[in-house]
Scaffold this motif. Sequence first.
Motif, PDB file in Angstrom:
ATOM      1  N   SER A 105       0.836  -1.189   0.000  1.00 20.86           N
ATOM      2  CA  SER A 105       0.000   0.000   0.000  1.00 20.86           C
ATOM      3  C   SER A 105       0.873   1.242   0.000  1.00 20.86           C
ATOM      4  O   SER A 105       1.892   1.288   0.694  1.00 20.86           O
ATOM      5  CB  SER A 105      -0.881  -0.007   1.257  1.00 20.86           C
ATOM      6  OG  SER A 105      -1.323   1.270   1.582  1.00 20.86           O
ATOM      7  N   ALA A 107       0.084   4.094   1.277  1.00 19.12           N
ATOM      8  CA  ALA A 107      -0.030   4.727   2.595  1.00 19.12           C
ATOM      9  C   ALA A 107       0.956   4.134   3.590  1.00 19.12           C
ATOM     10  O   ALA A 107       1.658   4.859   4.293  1.00 19.12           O
ATOM     11  CB  ALA A 107      -1.459   4.589   3.124  1.00 19.12           C
ATOM     12  N   LEU A 155      -7.928   1.716  -5.600  1.00 14.49           N
ATOM     13  CA  LEU A 155      -8.275   2.877  -4.781  1.00 14.49           C
ATOM     14  C   LEU A 155      -8.966   2.439  -3.486  1.00 14.49           C
ATOM     15  O   LEU A 155      -8.687   2.965  -2.409  1.00 14.49           O
ATOM     16  CB  LEU A 155      -9.179   3.838  -5.562  1.00 14.49           C
ATOM     17  CG  LEU A 155      -8.508   4.637  -6.676  1.00 14.49           C
ATOM     18  CD1 LEU A 155      -9.562   5.390  -7.487  1.00 14.49           C
ATOM     19  CD2 LEU A 155      -7.492   5.600  -6.101  1.00 14.49           C
ATOM     20  N   GLU A 156      -9.864   1.443  -3.615  1.00 13.10           N
ATOM     21  CA  GLU A 156     -10.540   0.919  -2.427  1.00 13.10           C
ATOM     22  C   GLU A 156      -9.516   0.307  -1.477  1.00 13.10           C
ATOM     23  O   GLU A 156      -9.544   0.549  -0.266  1.00 13.10           O
ATOM     24  CB  GLU A 156     -11.569  -0.143  -2.832  1.00 13.10           C
ATOM     25  CG  GLU A 156     -12.254  -0.789  -1.630  1.00 13.10           C
ATOM     26  CD  GLU A 156     -13.092  -1.998  -2.003  1.00 13.10           C
ATOM     27  OE1 GLU A 156     -14.229  -2.076  -1.509  1.00 13.10           O
ATOM     28  OE2 GLU A 156     -12.606  -2.864  -2.771  1.00 13.10           O
ATOM     29  N   GLU A 158      -6.314   0.964  -1.214  1.00 11.75           N
ATOM     30  CA  GLU A 158      -5.503   2.031  -0.608  1.00 11.75           C
ATOM     31  C   GLU A 158      -6.243   2.655   0.571  1.00 11.75           C
ATOM     32  O   GLU A 158      -5.658   2.882   1.630  1.00 11.75           O
ATOM     33  CB  GLU A 158      -5.180   3.122  -1.644  1.00 11.75           C
ATOM     34  CG  GLU A 158      -4.152   2.717  -2.648  1.00 11.75           C
ATOM     35  CD  GLU A 158      -2.771   2.544  -2.041  1.00 11.75           C
ATOM     36  OE1 GLU A 158      -2.427   3.289  -1.102  1.00 11.75           O
ATOM     37  OE2 GLU A 158      -2.043   1.658  -2.501  1.00 11.75           O
ATOM     38  N   ARG A 159      -7.521   2.927   0.391  1.00 15.47           N
ATOM     39  CA  ARG A 159      -8.303   3.544   1.473  1.00 15.47           C
ATOM     40  C   ARG A 159      -8.436   2.593   2.667  1.00 15.47           C
ATOM     41  O   ARG A 159      -8.314   3.019   3.821  1.00 15.47           O
ATOM     42  CB  ARG A 159      -9.695   3.944   0.948  1.00 15.47           C
ATOM     43  CG  ARG A 159     -10.560   4.609   1.976  1.00 15.47           C
ATOM     44  CD  ARG A 159      -9.986   5.972   2.388  1.00 15.47           C
ATOM     45  NE  ARG A 159     -10.760   6.520   3.474  1.00 15.47           N
ATOM     46  CZ  ARG A 159     -10.254   6.868   4.666  1.00 15.47           C
ATOM     47  NH1 ARG A 159      -8.973   6.766   4.893  1.00 15.47           N
ATOM     48  NH2 ARG A 159     -11.021   7.334   5.604  1.00 15.47           N
ATOM     49  N   GLU A 162      -4.990   2.449   4.368  1.00  8.57           N
ATOM     50  CA  GLU A 162      -4.723   3.719   5.051  1.00  8.57           C
ATOM     51  C   GLU A 162      -5.466   3.769   6.389  1.00  8.57           C
ATOM     52  O   GLU A 162      -4.913   4.172   7.418  1.00  8.57           O
ATOM     53  CB  GLU A 162      -5.184   4.868   4.143  1.00  8.57           C
ATOM     54  CG  GLU A 162      -4.843   6.242   4.623  1.00  8.57           C
ATOM     55  CD  GLU A 162      -5.309   7.273   3.601  1.00  8.57           C
ATOM     56  OE1 GLU A 162      -6.355   7.889   3.819  1.00  8.57           O
ATOM     57  OE2 GLU A 162      -4.608   7.438   2.581  1.00  8.57           O
ATOM     58  N   THR A 163      -6.715   3.326   6.384  1.00 11.07           N
ATOM     59  CA  THR A 163      -7.513   3.309   7.618  1.00 11.07           C
ATOM     60  C   THR A 163      -6.985   2.253   8.586  1.00 11.07           C
ATOM     61  O   THR A 163      -6.960   2.490   9.800  1.00 11.07           O
ATOM     62  CB  THR A 163      -8.999   3.065   7.293  1.00 11.07           C
ATOM     63  OG1 THR A 163      -9.410   4.010   6.293  1.00 11.07           O
ATOM     64  CG2 THR A 163      -9.864   3.239   8.527  1.00 11.07           C
ATOM     65  N   THR A 174     -11.486  -0.236  12.045  1.00 15.79           N
ATOM     66  CA  THR A 174     -11.356   0.082  10.617  1.00 15.79           C
ATOM     67  C   THR A 174     -12.695  -0.098   9.919  1.00 15.79           C
ATOM     68  O   THR A 174     -13.125   0.761   9.139  1.00 15.79           O
ATOM     69  CB  THR A 174     -10.278  -0.802   9.960  1.00 15.79           C
ATOM     70  OG1 THR A 174      -9.026  -0.551  10.591  1.00 15.79           O
ATOM     71  CG2 THR A 174     -10.163  -0.521   8.472  1.00 15.79           C
ATOM     72  N   LEU A 178     -14.968   2.800   8.040  1.00 18.02           N
ATOM     73  CA  LEU A 178     -15.267   2.688   6.611  1.00 18.02           C
ATOM     74  C   LEU A 178     -16.742   2.413   6.329  1.00 18.02           C
ATOM     75  O   LEU A 178     -17.149   2.374   5.176  1.00 18.02           O
ATOM     76  CB  LEU A 178     -14.411   1.564   5.992  1.00 18.02           C
ATOM     77  CG  LEU A 178     -12.904   1.818   5.951  1.00 18.02           C
ATOM     78  CD1 LEU A 178     -12.177   0.564   5.496  1.00 18.02           C
ATOM     79  CD2 LEU A 178     -12.576   2.996   5.046  1.00 18.02           C
TER      80      LEU A 178
END
Length: 195
Positions: A105, A107, A155-156, A158-159, A162-163, A174, A178
């Motif tokens: 990732s 992040a 993108l999902e 990564e988010r 990151e969380t 998490t 989310l």
Amino acid sequence: MIPDRSGTGSDASDADPSAATGRSLVIVEDDTTFARTLKRSFEKRGYQVVLCPDGSELAAVLETLAPDYAVVDLKLGTGSGLECVKLLAARDPDMRIVVLTGFASIATAVEAIKLGACHYLAKPANTDDIETAFGRAEGDVSVPLSSRPTSIKNLEWERIHETLVETGFNISETARRLGLHRRTLARKLEKRVVK
């Protein structure tokens, strides 16, 4: 060639296993089979290697050992390897720390570098990959740029990751942040694990 902090200037490939002074390595990895394999491989290259399955054992090891190198798995059971990176870098800012992960990732790569890691590798990584990463002190401007846009799935991911980092890898928190059910998040994570 790996930076040799012992001052002898020896290359990793011509290192004598009996002359491991100045080439100590700590491996923080909860997968015992993978950890033992890495340990044997690095010992053949002349490193003195200590294994730690988690951060609490690492803290105890650092009371008696000042390693020159470290390999840290990002996901340690229910904990985060980023805490170990922080601990190692605080102990010795010049230590060469490589983070390994099955959860690649952007992040977490950024966080690992900010906390003191010199490189970040996605699993599976072998001894050659890790030694090369130890020797990389600067970025590589020749890395090709991708012209392909990031996919929705990436993108999902990564988010999510990151969380995960923000919550210290607490799955329940998490999922709450989310807006996902905990089991849904667990299924998504299982699909992305690199064996």
